[in-house]
Design a protein around this motif. Structure first.
Motif, PDB file in Angstrom:
ATOM      1  N   LEU A 159     -12.462 -43.474 -13.816  1.00 24.82           N
ATOM      2  CA  LEU A 159     -11.883 -44.288 -12.743  1.00 24.82           C
ATOM      3  C   LEU A 159     -11.225 -43.435 -11.670  1.00 24.82           C
ATOM      4  O   LEU A 159     -11.618 -43.469 -10.508  1.00 24.82           O
ATOM      5  CB  LEU A 159     -10.859 -45.267 -13.328  1.00 24.82           C
ATOM      6  CG  LEU A 159     -11.417 -46.305 -14.301  1.00 24.82           C
ATOM      7  CD1 LEU A 159     -10.291 -47.104 -14.923  1.00 24.82           C
ATOM      8  CD2 LEU A 159     -12.401 -47.201 -13.600  1.00 24.82           C
ATOM      9  N   THR A 160     -10.238 -42.684 -12.065  1.00 25.05           N
ATOM     10  CA  THR A 160      -9.468 -41.923 -11.084  1.00 25.05           C
ATOM     11  C   THR A 160     -10.184 -40.660 -10.639  1.00 25.05           C
ATOM     12  O   THR A 160     -10.252 -40.361  -9.448  1.00 25.05           O
ATOM     13  CB  THR A 160      -8.086 -41.556 -11.667  1.00 25.05           C
ATOM     14  OG1 THR A 160      -7.469 -42.740 -12.152  1.00 25.05           O
ATOM     15  CG2 THR A 160      -7.203 -40.902 -10.637  1.00 25.05           C
ATOM     16  N   GLY A 161     -10.727 -39.921 -11.606  1.00 28.93           N
ATOM     17  CA  GLY A 161     -11.366 -38.645 -11.272  1.00 28.93           C
ATOM     18  C   GLY A 161     -12.567 -38.797 -10.360  1.00 28.93           C
ATOM     19  O   GLY A 161     -12.724 -38.049  -9.398  1.00 28.93           O
ATOM     20  N   LEU A 162     -13.426 -39.767 -10.657  1.00 28.97           N
ATOM     21  CA  LEU A 162     -14.597 -39.979  -9.798  1.00 28.97           C
ATOM     22  C   LEU A 162     -14.185 -40.449  -8.409  1.00 28.97           C
ATOM     23  O   LEU A 162     -14.755 -40.015  -7.408  1.00 28.97           O
ATOM     24  CB  LEU A 162     -15.560 -40.985 -10.435  1.00 28.97           C
ATOM     25  CG  LEU A 162     -16.258 -40.545 -11.725  1.00 28.97           C
ATOM     26  CD1 LEU A 162     -17.145 -41.655 -12.251  1.00 28.97           C
ATOM     27  CD2 LEU A 162     -17.044 -39.262 -11.530  1.00 28.97           C
ATOM     28  N   ALA A 163     -13.187 -41.324  -8.346  1.00 28.88           N
ATOM     29  CA  ALA A 163     -12.720 -41.818  -7.045  1.00 28.88           C
ATOM     30  C   ALA A 163     -12.118 -40.700  -6.208  1.00 28.88           C
ATOM     31  O   ALA A 163     -12.240 -40.706  -4.983  1.00 28.88           O
ATOM     32  CB  ALA A 163     -11.693 -42.932  -7.254  1.00 28.88           C
ATOM     33  N   ARG A 164     -11.496 -39.727  -6.880  1.00 31.95           N
ATOM     34  CA  ARG A 164     -10.903 -38.584  -6.162  1.00 31.95           C
ATOM     35  C   ARG A 164     -11.931 -37.492  -5.875  1.00 31.95           C
ATOM     36  O   ARG A 164     -11.604 -36.449  -5.322  1.00 31.95           O
ATOM     37  CB  ARG A 164      -9.769 -37.979  -6.998  1.00 31.95           C
ATOM     38  CG  ARG A 164      -8.560 -38.876  -7.135  1.00 31.95           C
ATOM     39  CD  ARG A 164      -7.454 -38.242  -7.984  1.00 31.95           C
ATOM     40  NE  ARG A 164      -7.186 -36.883  -7.577  1.00 31.95           N
ATOM     41  CZ  ARG A 164      -7.203 -35.824  -8.416  1.00 31.95           C
ATOM     42  NH1 ARG A 164      -7.483 -35.985  -9.677  1.00 31.95           N
ATOM     43  NH2 ARG A 164      -6.943 -34.624  -7.966  1.00 31.95           N
TER      44      ARG A 164
END
Length: 123
Positions: A72-77
């Motif tokens: 969730l967070t890593g891919l979005a960043r």
């Protein structure tokens, strides 16, 4: 996970209360909504769950984050680490489920079974 590791490395009452609350809330939800009565808790299933949980914890510690965090967070960043880790998580999960036939540890779904039988008969 890092949080679980801190229970042992730097224990505190708050950390134990948090983990205890998660376990208690899962048990209460299951009791209220009948969440687990269809499952058969065999030694094989409990062993698989325990081994799987251990490897998830080790992997999360090694990769500096859990699958949800990377996904969730890593891919979005646009984190390179996450863009490498998420496909590897998926590949490892697919291979493990395929090679271990882990779906056999859970009861068959009659709706899916009926659909497959109908499709094969029409073949």
């Amino acid at each position: 996970s890092t949080y679980t590791k801190r229970l042992f490395v730097n224990p505190s009452l708050g950390r134990y209360a948090f983990v205890g609350g998660m376990i208690a809330s899962a048990a209460m939800t299951s009791a209220l909504y009948g969440g687990a009565e269809h499952m058969t808790f065999s030694a094989e299933l409990l062993t698989r769950l325990g081994v799987g949980a251990f490897f998830v914890g080790v992997g999360a510690s090694m990769q500096k984050g859990c699958t949800s965090g990377h996904g969730l967070t890593g891919l979005a960043r646009l984190s390179l680490r996450s863009w490498v880790a998420v496909p590897l998580f998926m590949l490892a999960g697919i291979l493990t489920a395929t090679l271990s036939k882990s779906a056999s540890a859970f009861p068959p779904n009659p709706v899916v079974e009926a659909g497959l039988a109908g499709r094969d008969a029409a073949g």
